[in-house]
Design a protein around this motif. Structure first.
Motif, short mmCIF file in Angstrom:
data_model
loop_
_atom_site.label_atom_id
_atom_site.label_comp_id
_atom_site.label_asym_id
_atom_site.label_seq_id
_atom_site.Cartn_x
_atom_site.Cartn_y
_atom_site.Cartn_z
N UNK A 1 0.64 -1.24 -0.10
CA UNK A 1 -0.16 -0.18 -0.40
C UNK A 1 0.59 1.25 0.00
N UNK A 2 2.39 0.85 0.35
CA UNK A 2 2.51 2.89 0.66
C UNK A 2 3.77 2.95 -1.09
N UNK A 3 3.35 3.38 -1.68
CA UNK A 3 3.98 4.00 -2.77
C UNK A 3 5.10 5.21 -2.97
N UNK A 4 6.12 4.74 -3.33
CA UNK A 4 7.13 4.96 -3.53
C UNK A 4 6.80 6.44 -4.12
N UNK A 5 8.33 7.32 -3.43
CA UNK A 5 8.33 8.84 -4.36
C UNK A 5 9.79 9.30 -4.32
N UNK A 6 10.18 10.54 -4.57
CA UNK A 6 11.21 10.55 -4.02
C UNK A 6 11.51 12.42 -3.12
N UNK A 7 11.82 12.16 -2.22
CA UNK A 7 11.48 13.04 -0.87
C UNK A 7 12.94 13.39 -0.74
N UNK A 8 12.88 14.64 -0.49
CA UNK A 8 14.29 15.40 0.28
C UNK A 8 15.76 14.89 -0.94
N UNK A 9 15.21 14.10 -2.26
CA UNK A 9 16.73 13.18 -3.04
C UNK A 9 16.40 12.07 -2.59
N UNK A 10 16.20 11.52 -1.54
CA UNK A 10 15.69 10.11 -1.97
C UNK A 10 14.71 8.89 -1.89
N UNK A 11 14.38 7.93 -2.07
CA UNK A 11 14.08 7.08 -2.49
C UNK A 11 13.77 7.27 -0.94
N UNK A 12 11.88 6.87 -0.69
CA UNK A 12 10.94 7.17 0.08
C UNK A 12 9.58 6.57 -0.44
N UNK A 13 8.90 6.16 0.97
CA UNK A 13 7.59 5.44 0.82
C UNK A 13 6.47 6.20 1.67
N UNK A 14 5.68 6.41 0.81
CA UNK A 14 4.12 6.89 1.81
C UNK A 14 2.65 6.35 1.21
N UNK A 15 1.94 6.89 2.10
CA UNK A 15 0.93 6.24 1.92
C UNK A 15 0.35 7.11 0.86
N UNK A 16 0.32 7.85 0.05
CA UNK A 16 -0.26 8.35 -1.13
C UNK A 16 0.75 9.65 -1.69
N UNK A 17 0.68 9.19 -2.99
CA UNK A 17 1.41 10.49 -3.27
C UNK A 17 1.68 11.91 -2.79
N UNK A 18 0.41 12.56 -2.12
CA UNK A 18 0.50 13.62 -1.62
C UNK A 18 0.55 13.58 -0.20
N UNK A 19 1.02 12.86 0.46
CA UNK A 19 1.14 12.41 1.70
C UNK A 19 2.96 12.47 2.00
N UNK A 20 3.17 12.94 3.35
CA UNK A 20 4.24 13.16 3.80
C UNK A 20 5.21 10.96 3.73
N UNK A 21 6.13 11.05 3.18
CA UNK A 21 7.06 9.86 3.68
C UNK A 21 6.95 9.10 4.99
N UNK A 22 7.41 7.73 4.76
CA UNK A 22 6.80 7.37 6.16
C UNK A 22 8.50 6.82 6.41
N UNK A 23 8.78 6.31 5.20
CA UNK A 23 10.08 5.63 4.90
C UNK A 23 11.08 5.81 4.16
N UNK A 24 12.67 6.03 4.33
CA UNK A 24 13.01 6.55 3.46
C UNK A 24 14.34 5.67 3.47
N UNK A 25 15.01 5.79 2.15
CA UNK A 25 16.37 5.16 2.00
C UNK A 25 17.53 5.93 1.77
N UNK A 26 18.47 6.27 2.25
CA UNK A 26 19.57 7.24 1.74
C UNK A 26 21.06 6.52 1.67
N UNK A 27 21.38 7.18 1.00
CA UNK A 27 22.68 6.45 -0.05
C UNK A 27 23.97 7.83 0.05
N UNK A 28 24.74 7.52 1.34
CA UNK A 28 25.54 8.13 2.31
C UNK A 28 26.43 7.85 2.51
N UNK A 29 26.87 8.23 3.00
CA UNK A 29 28.59 7.15 3.11
C UNK A 29 28.41 5.87 3.81
N UNK A 30 27.40 5.40 4.12
CA UNK A 30 25.98 4.62 4.72
C UNK A 30 25.03 4.42 4.27
#
Length: 117
Positions: free
Chosen positions: A40-69
């Motif tokens: 049910x989560x919708x993938x989207x870009x959130x502050x430049x990161x892959x992220x997942x929210x309940x809809x395209x218009x709601x805040x991200x709940x989970x993010x994936x960062x690709x920094x030093x780690x």
């Protein structure tokens, strides 16, 4: 899936595709785990990161960062719960990883499911 959801998914896939190996394969695997754990989560870009929210218009709940780690994080939009035990009132919100084994995959699934329950 709406056209906005399709566009957002394409942006996430593109963002992952631009990562260098071996991280690209690892993040692609984690993306697949997240989508299987909570379709049910919708993938989207959130502050430049892959992220997942309940809809395209709601805040991200989970993010994936690709920094030093690599980092899987839940955002401040998720109700936090104290960890308890030796962690007392600390509230887990981010997990670093370098690869994904079966135990890590299970834990990612638990974390993701906890944000949508």
């Amino acid at each position: 899936m709406s056209s906005k959801d399709q566009k957002n998914l394409a942006q996430v896939i593109d963002k992952i595709a631009k990562m260098d190996e071996p991280r690209r394969s690892i993040v692609q695997h984690v993306h697949t785990v997240i989508m299987a754990a909570a379709p049910e989560l919708k993938p989207r870009i959130w502050y430049g990161m892959p992220a997942y929210a309940l809809s395209a218009s709601t805040p991200a709940l989970v993010t994936l960062r690709n920094d030093d780690r690599l980092n899987l994080a839940i955002t401040e939009k998720v109700p936090f719960r104290s960890a308890g035990g030796v962690d007392g009132l600390l509230m887990p919100a981010a997990w670093f990883f370098e690869t994904v084994d079966a135990d890590t995959e299970r834990r990612i699934t638990e974390i993701v499911r906890s944000v949508v329950d």
